[in-house]
Design a protein around this motif. Structure first.
Motif, mmCIF file in Angstrom:
data_model
loop_
_atom_site.group_PDB
_atom_site.id
_atom_site.type_symbol
_atom_site.label_atom_id
_atom_site.label_comp_id
_atom_site.label_asym_id
_atom_site.label_seq_id
_atom_site.Cartn_x
_atom_site.Cartn_y
_atom_site.Cartn_z
ATOM 1 N N LEU A 113 0.822 -1.218 0.000
ATOM 2 C CA LEU A 113 0.000 0.000 0.000
ATOM 3 C C LEU A 113 0.853 1.263 0.000
ATOM 4 O O LEU A 113 0.526 2.246 -0.681
ATOM 5 N N SER A 114 1.963 1.244 0.733
ATOM 6 C CA SER A 114 2.844 2.422 0.734
ATOM 7 C C SER A 114 3.524 2.594 -0.620
ATOM 8 O O SER A 114 3.731 3.722 -1.086
ATOM 9 N N GLY A 115 3.865 1.491 -1.270
ATOM 10 C CA GLY A 115 4.425 1.582 -2.624
ATOM 11 C C GLY A 115 3.407 2.129 -3.604
ATOM 12 O O GLY A 115 3.734 2.970 -4.459
ATOM 13 N N TRP A 116 2.179 1.675 -3.479
ATOM 14 C CA TRP A 116 1.101 2.156 -4.340
ATOM 15 C C TRP A 116 0.874 3.647 -4.097
ATOM 16 O O TRP A 116 0.668 4.424 -5.027
ATOM 17 N N ALA A 117 0.931 4.054 -2.823
ATOM 18 C CA ALA A 117 0.776 5.475 -2.490
ATOM 19 C C ALA A 117 1.919 6.289 -3.084
ATOM 20 O O ALA A 117 1.699 7.399 -3.606
ATOM 21 N N MET A 118 3.128 5.762 -3.024
ATOM 22 C CA MET A 118 4.293 6.463 -3.572
ATOM 23 C C MET A 118 4.096 6.717 -5.072
ATOM 24 O O MET A 118 4.305 7.832 -5.554
ATOM 25 N N VAL A 119 3.698 5.704 -5.796
ATOM 26 C CA VAL A 119 3.497 5.822 -7.238
ATOM 27 C C VAL A 119 2.300 6.715 -7.538
ATOM 28 O O VAL A 119 2.334 7.532 -8.455
ATOM 29 N N SER A 120 1.250 6.570 -6.732
ATOM 30 C CA SER A 120 0.041 7.363 -6.964
ATOM 31 C C SER A 120 0.270 8.845 -6.717
ATOM 32 O O SER A 120 -0.263 9.688 -7.442
ATOM 33 N N GLY A 121 1.039 9.168 -5.704
ATOM 34 C CA GLY A 121 1.319 10.569 -5.416
ATOM 35 C C GLY A 121 2.153 11.219 -6.500
ATOM 36 O O GLY A 121 1.948 12.376 -6.850
#
Length: 176
Positions: free
Chosen positions: A96-104
């Protein structure tokens, strides 16, 4: 003296399958994340780990794991339960943190092995940095927990010979 499962208690086939598939994917992603490799594959594997972890949690809610050996010390029982709980947390937080990193950042396309696009999480661009920091720190925590988990499993198998590892190995009769 041969090792065997305590009282014939083994994990279910579903639990064993989830365990080993997720374990293999986590090891591959740790390798890619720490040593280098395809970030596209790293992201797709991370999303796969997230989906499988949600499946595993669902499976776990409907399937009671075999009991810990009765002769296991209370500190070991506590450590086993805590480390398994921490694994579930990390198996959710790391992807989820990786997904957040890419999404941001929204700089790189996000897809699942080139087969279909994945949506970005609805977060502000400022969350990319936080996602990166969490992903990196928690990823190192995952690597440490994996080493600890493997060491504990090998201790049970080769030193204690109590059958704890055998309960999660593929093959043989399983419960349910």
């Amino acid at each position: 003296m041969a090792t065997r499962p305590i009282h014939g208690a083994r994990y279910s086939r579903g639990a064993i399958l989830f365990h080993w598939v997720i374990a293999a994917l986590v090891l591959v992603n740790l390798w890619i994340g720490l040593i280098g490799g395809s970030m596209s594959a790293h992201k797709a594997i991370g999303i796969t780990v997230l989906a499988l972890t949600l499946g595993r949690i669902g499976w776990r809610l409907g399937h009671t794991p075999p009991p810990l050996p009765p002769e296991m010390a209370s500190w070991e029982r506590t450590a086993a339960r805590a480390s398994h709980f921490l694994f579930y947390v990390l198996l959710l937080v790391v992807p989820l943190s990786g997904w957040a990193m890419v999404s941001g950042a929204k700089r790189n396309p996000l897809d699942w092995f080139g087969l279909f696009p994945l949506p970005y999480l609805p977060i502000p661009p400022s969350a990319a940095h936080l996602g990166h920091e969490v992903h990196e720190i928690v990823g190192f925590g995952m690597a440490g927990l994996v080493v600890l988990h493997v060491a504990a499993a090998l201790r049970h198998h080769f030193l204690l010979r109590d059958g704890v590892l055998v309960r999660m190995l593929p093959g043989g009769r399983t419960t349910r």
